[in-house]
Motif scaffolding. Sequence first.
Motif, PDB file in Angstrom:
ATOM      1  N   GLY A 150       0.848  -1.183   0.000  1.00 16.30           N
ATOM      2  CA  GLY A 150       0.000   0.000   0.000  1.00 16.30           C
ATOM      3  C   GLY A 150       0.886   1.235   0.000  1.00 16.30           C
ATOM      4  O   GLY A 150       2.114   1.147  -0.010  1.00 16.30           O
ATOM      5  N   THR A 151       0.272   2.392   0.040  1.00 17.14           N
ATOM      6  CA  THR A 151       1.018   3.646  -0.013  1.00 17.14           C
ATOM      7  C   THR A 151       0.336   4.700   0.848  1.00 17.14           C
ATOM      8  O   THR A 151      -0.890   4.789   0.879  1.00 17.14           O
ATOM      9  CB  THR A 151       1.111   4.179  -1.459  1.00 17.14           C
ATOM     10  OG1 THR A 151       1.576   3.152  -2.320  1.00 17.14           O
ATOM     11  CG2 THR A 151       2.076   5.354  -1.528  1.00 17.14           C
ATOM     12  N   SER A 152       1.149   5.492   1.545  1.00 18.49           N
ATOM     13  CA  SER A 152       0.671   6.667   2.269  1.00 18.49           C
ATOM     14  C   SER A 152       1.353   7.893   1.676  1.00 18.49           C
ATOM     15  O   SER A 152       2.570   7.902   1.491  1.00 18.49           O
ATOM     16  CB  SER A 152       0.988   6.550   3.760  1.00 18.49           C
ATOM     17  OG  SER A 152       0.283   5.471   4.340  1.00 18.49           O
ATOM     18  N   ILE A 153       0.539   8.913   1.379  1.00 16.03           N
ATOM     19  CA  ILE A 153       1.051  10.120   0.727  1.00 16.03           C
ATOM     20  C   ILE A 153       0.616  11.342   1.531  1.00 16.03           C
ATOM     21  O   ILE A 153      -0.567  11.501   1.848  1.00 16.03           O
ATOM     22  CB  ILE A 153       0.514  10.250  -0.707  1.00 16.03           C
ATOM     23  CG1 ILE A 153       0.841   8.994  -1.528  1.00 16.03           C
ATOM     24  CG2 ILE A 153       1.082  11.500  -1.387  1.00 16.03           C
ATOM     25  CD1 ILE A 153       0.147   8.960  -2.880  1.00 16.03           C
ATOM     26  N   GLU A 177       4.499  15.043   8.067  1.00 13.64           N
ATOM     27  CA  GLU A 177       3.522  14.923   9.147  1.00 13.64           C
ATOM     28  C   GLU A 177       2.186  14.397   8.606  1.00 13.64           C
ATOM     29  O   GLU A 177       1.550  13.528   9.211  1.00 13.64           O
ATOM     30  CB  GLU A 177       3.318  16.283   9.829  1.00 13.64           C
ATOM     31  CG  GLU A 177       4.526  16.760  10.604  1.00 13.64           C
ATOM     32  CD  GLU A 177       4.381  18.197  11.077  1.00 13.64           C
ATOM     33  OE1 GLU A 177       3.416  18.872  10.623  1.00 13.64           O
ATOM     34  OE2 GLU A 177       5.202  18.653  11.871  1.00 13.64           O
ATOM     35  N   ALA A 178       1.766  14.960   7.479  1.00 13.74           N
ATOM     36  CA  ALA A 178       0.503  14.517   6.876  1.00 13.74           C
ATOM     37  C   ALA A 178       0.595  13.064   6.446  1.00 13.74           C
ATOM     38  O   ALA A 178      -0.362  12.291   6.623  1.00 13.74           O
ATOM     39  CB  ALA A 178       0.162  15.407   5.683  1.00 13.74           C
ATOM     40  N   MET A 179       1.731  12.672   5.876  1.00  9.60           N
ATOM     41  CA  MET A 179       1.919  11.288   5.456  1.00  9.60           C
ATOM     42  C   MET A 179       1.841  10.351   6.646  1.00  9.60           C
ATOM     43  O   MET A 179       1.171   9.310   6.610  1.00  9.60           O
ATOM     44  CB  MET A 179       3.267  11.137   4.747  1.00  9.60           C
ATOM     45  CG  MET A 179       3.575   9.723   4.251  1.00  9.60           C
ATOM     46  SD  MET A 179       4.233   8.595   5.517  1.00  9.60           S
ATOM     47  CE  MET A 179       5.804   9.380   5.895  1.00  9.60           C
ATOM     48  N   TYR A 180       2.516  10.704   7.726  1.00 10.59           N
ATOM     49  CA  TYR A 180       2.534   9.832   8.897  1.00 10.59           C
ATOM     50  C   TYR A 180       1.146   9.728   9.519  1.00 10.59           C
ATOM     51  O   TYR A 180       0.735   8.663   9.978  1.00 10.59           O
ATOM     52  CB  TYR A 180       3.541  10.359   9.922  1.00 10.59           C
ATOM     53  CG  TYR A 180       3.731   9.429  11.100  1.00 10.59           C
ATOM     54  CD1 TYR A 180       4.248   8.160  10.923  1.00 10.59           C
ATOM     55  CD2 TYR A 180       3.378   9.828  12.383  1.00 10.59           C
ATOM     56  CE1 TYR A 180       4.418   7.304  11.999  1.00 10.59           C
ATOM     57  CE2 TYR A 180       3.541   8.981  13.466  1.00 10.59           C
ATOM     58  CZ  TYR A 180       4.073   7.721  13.267  1.00 10.59           C
ATOM     59  OH  TYR A 180       4.230   6.866  14.332  1.00 10.59           O
ATOM     60  N   GLY A 186      -4.314   3.728   8.136  1.00  3.96           N
ATOM     61  CA  GLY A 186      -4.421   2.650   7.161  1.00  3.96           C
ATOM     62  C   GLY A 186      -3.997   3.000   5.758  1.00  3.96           C
ATOM     63  O   GLY A 186      -4.172   2.203   4.836  1.00  3.96           O
ATOM     64  N   GLY A 187      -3.426   4.181   5.555  1.00  4.98           N
ATOM     65  CA  GLY A 187      -2.946   4.558   4.234  1.00  4.98           C
ATOM     66  C   GLY A 187      -3.933   5.418   3.481  1.00  4.98           C
ATOM     67  O   GLY A 187      -5.073   5.615   3.881  1.00  4.98           O
ATOM     68  N   GLY A 188      -3.498   5.922   2.344  1.00  8.40           N
ATOM     69  CA  GLY A 188      -4.294   6.838   1.543  1.00  8.40           C
ATOM     70  C   GLY A 188      -3.467   8.080   1.248  1.00  8.40           C
ATOM     71  O   GLY A 188      -2.239   8.015   1.198  1.00  8.40           O
ATOM     72  N   TRP A 189      -4.142   9.204   1.046  1.00 13.89           N
ATOM     73  CA  TRP A 189      -3.408  10.458   0.879  1.00 13.89           C
ATOM     74  C   TRP A 189      -4.052  11.542   1.729  1.00 13.89           C
ATOM     75  O   TRP A 189      -5.225  11.470   2.070  1.00 13.89           O
ATOM     76  CB  TRP A 189      -3.336  10.891  -0.587  1.00 13.89           C
ATOM     77  CG  TRP A 189      -4.637  11.121  -1.298  1.00 13.89           C
ATOM     78  CD1 TRP A 189      -5.240  10.264  -2.178  1.00 13.89           C
ATOM     79  CD2 TRP A 189      -5.485  12.286  -1.246  1.00 13.89           C
ATOM     80  NE1 TRP A 189      -6.410  10.814  -2.660  1.00 13.89           N
ATOM     81  CE2 TRP A 189      -6.583  12.055  -2.110  1.00 13.89           C
ATOM     82  CE3 TRP A 189      -5.427  13.491  -0.544  1.00 13.89           C
ATOM     83  CZ2 TRP A 189      -7.605  12.985  -2.286  1.00 13.89           C
ATOM     84  CZ3 TRP A 189      -6.449  14.424  -0.721  1.00 13.89           C
ATOM     85  CH2 TRP A 189      -7.517  14.165  -1.587  1.00 13.89           C
ATOM     86  N   ALA A 190      -3.255  12.535   2.065  1.00 13.66           N
ATOM     87  CA  ALA A 190      -3.728  13.655   2.869  1.00 13.66           C
ATOM     88  C   ALA A 190      -3.050  14.930   2.407  1.00 13.66           C
ATOM     89  O   ALA A 190      -1.848  14.942   2.155  1.00 13.66           O
ATOM     90  CB  ALA A 190      -3.467  13.422   4.346  1.00 13.66           C
ATOM     91  N   ILE A 191      -3.844  15.980   2.280  1.00 14.68           N
ATOM     92  CA  ILE A 191      -3.326  17.315   2.000  1.00 14.68           C
ATOM     93  C   ILE A 191      -3.481  18.132   3.271  1.00 14.68           C
ATOM     94  O   ILE A 191      -4.573  18.237   3.813  1.00 14.68           O
ATOM     95  CB  ILE A 191      -4.110  18.000   0.866  1.00 14.68           C
ATOM     96  CG1 ILE A 191      -4.046  17.181  -0.417  1.00 14.68           C
ATOM     97  CG2 ILE A 191      -3.548  19.399   0.614  1.00 14.68           C
ATOM     98  CD1 ILE A 191      -4.932  17.728  -1.528  1.00 14.68           C
ATOM     99  N   ASP A 215      -7.171  17.391   4.303  1.00 10.41           N
ATOM    100  CA  ASP A 215      -8.038  16.944   3.231  1.00 10.41           C
ATOM    101  C   ASP A 215      -7.546  15.544   2.893  1.00 10.41           C
ATOM    102  O   ASP A 215      -6.426  15.383   2.394  1.00 10.41           O
ATOM    103  CB  ASP A 215      -7.896  17.896   2.046  1.00 10.41           C
ATOM    104  CG  ASP A 215      -8.847  17.558   0.925  1.00 10.41           C
ATOM    105  OD1 ASP A 215      -9.605  16.586   1.058  1.00 10.41           O
ATOM    106  OD2 ASP A 215      -8.831  18.272  -0.080  1.00 10.41           O
ATOM    107  N   THR A 216      -8.350  14.512   3.165  1.00 12.06           N
ATOM    108  CA  THR A 216      -7.831  13.155   3.094  1.00 12.06           C
ATOM    109  C   THR A 216      -8.699  12.260   2.208  1.00 12.06           C
ATOM    110  O   THR A 216      -9.868  12.538   1.943  1.00 12.06           O
ATOM    111  CB  THR A 216      -7.768  12.507   4.492  1.00 12.06           C
ATOM    112  OG1 THR A 216      -9.096  12.392   5.009  1.00 12.06           O
ATOM    113  CG2 THR A 216      -6.921  13.321   5.433  1.00 12.06           C
TER     114      THR A 216
END
Length: 221
Positions: A150-153, A177-180, A186-191, A215-216
Amino acid sequence: MSHTLAALSTAAPLAAGWTIHGLWQHRLIDRAERDELTGLPRRAAFEKNAARMLRRTGRDVVAVLVIDLDGFKQVNDIHGHAAGDTAIRETGRRLAQWAEPLGTAARLGGDEFAAIIRCPDPDTLRGELTHLHQWLCSPVTYDGLPLPLGTSIGAYPHTTGFGPAVELPEALRVADEAMYGVKQTGGGWAITHTPTPAYRTVNGRRDGRRGTDLDTAGGTT
């Protein structure tokens, strides 16, 4: 006239030699600035290009990203380091292809990457992050088997031409910080739109979930 022709005929091979020497030196420098496994720029080369993008004027959104693979340790433990290298190499290829028309990307080390892209507006940025996350989470095959990754961004956007200039180290810190924070869910992306105070959790990583406007989008793994 004969002296001039003689001088030119002597200078031509020298000029050609210097041209070849210059190209050879350029290739050596370019190779040294790139990660051997992925071919992506290393941190120093990325920071130079990213800082230049942040200084440009205009009204575009420039977003700094930190990307981390989820489940990478398990891939190494279960399938071996060759499988891990395959995952890193393919992630680098996909990230480079995604970032090329928009900006640039780099491997920071291990299974952590960074990127900086330019978008016309926040909605385009959200769409690009969704596309990137889905692509990086699509299966990577090793020895005939799909690797469960998976990936966290985390992303920190800045609209150029508005407000004070943003320094790259600060943008990378906030994106990290947003990535962590999204990784812990559980992963995903966050702005993240609001920088957070610089403090650390017990893990040594800053917690991007507190004191930020996020914003996730949730992960698929």
